[in-house]
Write a protein that holds these residues in place. Sequence first.
Motif, mmCIF file in Angstrom:
data_model
loop_
_atom_site.group_PDB
_atom_site.id
_atom_site.type_symbol
_atom_site.label_atom_id
_atom_site.label_comp_id
_atom_site.label_asym_id
_atom_site.label_seq_id
_atom_site.Cartn_x
_atom_site.Cartn_y
_atom_site.Cartn_z
ATOM 1 N N GLU A 87 -10.179 -16.197 -11.987
ATOM 2 C CA GLU A 87 -10.364 -15.154 -13.001
ATOM 3 C C GLU A 87 -11.833 -14.970 -13.358
ATOM 4 O O GLU A 87 -12.327 -13.836 -13.447
ATOM 5 C CB GLU A 87 -9.559 -15.519 -14.261
ATOM 6 N N LYS B 53 -5.145 -17.859 -7.960
ATOM 7 C CA LYS B 53 -4.999 -16.427 -8.182
ATOM 8 C C LYS B 53 -5.049 -16.140 -9.676
ATOM 9 O O LYS B 53 -4.611 -16.953 -10.483
ATOM 10 C CB LYS B 53 -3.673 -15.926 -7.604
ATOM 11 N N ARG C 258 -4.063 -14.977 -13.311
ATOM 12 C CA ARG C 258 -2.770 -14.899 -13.994
ATOM 13 C C ARG C 258 -2.604 -13.505 -14.591
ATOM 14 O O ARG C 258 -3.507 -12.989 -15.244
ATOM 15 C CB ARG C 258 -2.693 -15.967 -15.095
ATOM 16 N N ARG C 259 -1.445 -12.924 -14.426
ATOM 17 C CA ARG C 259 -1.230 -11.537 -14.840
ATOM 18 C C ARG C 259 -1.248 -11.360 -16.354
ATOM 19 O O ARG C 259 -1.631 -10.315 -16.860
ATOM 20 C CB ARG C 259 0.103 -11.038 -14.288
ATOM 21 N N LEU C 260 -0.817 -12.375 -17.088
ATOM 22 C CA LEU C 260 -0.660 -12.211 -18.537
ATOM 23 C C LEU C 260 -1.823 -12.766 -19.337
ATOM 24 O O LEU C 260 -1.793 -12.721 -20.564
ATOM 25 C CB LEU C 260 0.649 -12.891 -19.005
ATOM 26 N N TYR C 261 -2.843 -13.307 -18.663
ATOM 27 C CA TYR C 261 -3.927 -13.959 -19.411
ATOM 28 C C TYR C 261 -4.596 -12.979 -20.375
ATOM 29 O O TYR C 261 -5.002 -11.885 -20.008
ATOM 30 C CB TYR C 261 -4.977 -14.531 -18.457
ATOM 31 N N TYR D 297 0.485 -18.796 -17.244
ATOM 32 C CA TYR D 297 0.386 -17.354 -17.414
ATOM 33 C C TYR D 297 -0.653 -16.905 -18.436
ATOM 34 O O TYR D 297 -0.923 -15.712 -18.567
ATOM 35 C CB TYR D 297 1.759 -16.780 -17.817
ATOM 36 N N SER E 259 -6.688 -21.115 -11.313
ATOM 37 C CA SER E 259 -6.574 -19.755 -11.849
ATOM 38 C C SER E 259 -7.795 -19.374 -12.664
ATOM 39 O O SER E 259 -8.287 -18.241 -12.583
ATOM 40 C CB SER E 259 -5.310 -19.647 -12.710
#
Length: 427
Positions: free
Chosen positions: A79, A141, A143-146, A43, A75
């Motif tokens: 990103e 994909k 990561r939402r919290l990076y 994450y 990831s």
Amino acid sequence: MEEVVAARGYSFEIILSNSFFKPTFSNGILRSPRILFELDAKYGVFGDSLAGLLLSPLEYIDPSISGLVDSYRSSVVAEEAIGIKSMLGLLSTIISVKPELYIISRMVKLSELYGAIYSNILERRGLEALSYARKLIGLGKPRRLYSRFYKIVSSSLAHKMELSDLIREYRLLDAPRGLVRSVSLSESLDNIRIAELHTGDSIECTRLSILYSVYKCVGSRGTVIVKDYRVSSTKWIPAFLASAPTVRYRVDYRERALAELIYTKLIGRIIRTPEIIALHLGRASTIAVKEHIHGSPLVEESNPRYWSIAGRALAKIHLANYSLGDANPSNFIVDDSIALVDLEQARRASIREKAWDIVTVIAYSHLLGLKSGLLESMLKTYSDTLGEDTRILAREFKKIKYWIPYTIMPYMLPVALSILRRVGLLE
């Protein structure tokens, strides 16, 4: 406290524990609770300050970590690809990106922690050390919290890594041969620093216009033109509105940079254009370094011969079905002959775009206070060179849409129509 050596790299070890404590990195050994390490890898909750070592080639001691490594690397590629493609914009249609760039881009961001380790790896094995990136395109994909700002460990292995230098060294970005010599990418761009890369030290830069950011920079190794496309974006908004009935001016700085690359090459087959030496891409701007063509703008020239040469060149450009978009006579440079600079609004042309070029030539000439005789020399030669297409263009000029911009300066309209009739461009 049960500790397990999960993986080894060239000069480091990753030791994971089922206990809970603050992670440390010392003497090349990263010690971390397994759960925190996995949270960072999955994450990005600690800004990759733990998982960042997984970007390096690894020897797996604990086989169970291999799936985590693949997921993390995928990831990172996803990103960084989003960020880099956003920076490129439409330039991505012609500029190829090596997948290893996505890994190196993240390494640069983590270089204050692991820069010495990353640099050592690249020195030992070069891009081959990151070849795994080639298999990860499209698999991961974001990561939402990076968050790249939250670092949980400190390191004495900081080593500054310059993304632009690494891109040049490993040719991580490339454009079709003949468009531009080199392409670079950086978080932020500085006109003076870029000029120094190409002209040497002790440079002197002079801004050529208050309307846009174009500098003439003179250094120990020569003279270049440095053009920042982002700064001049607002200049094109009024032009975009004024030209709406006929052509669409480009406002986006990446679109304009792409057009300049392509049409400098294409129109350069007809008339001399400056070589584009380098393209520097940043998160908020695009800067081109161009060859400096010695000479003076056509508008400072009183010899009708040069105006005729410019008219002939414009006709040949139109006969090849290109237009300039911004047909400012100041963009023609007179030396022994004629050269053409500033092609960010050039495009493939229908009769509409060709007619708009002539309208803008006339408008610029009036606004700059040029003698009508010089303009007529240009347009008469243009008309003669155009041949049979002159009649098609003459009919086109009867359409009201070309003269809408003249409503803000109606006194110029009769003069413009009179000139067109005298040179045979209006029936």
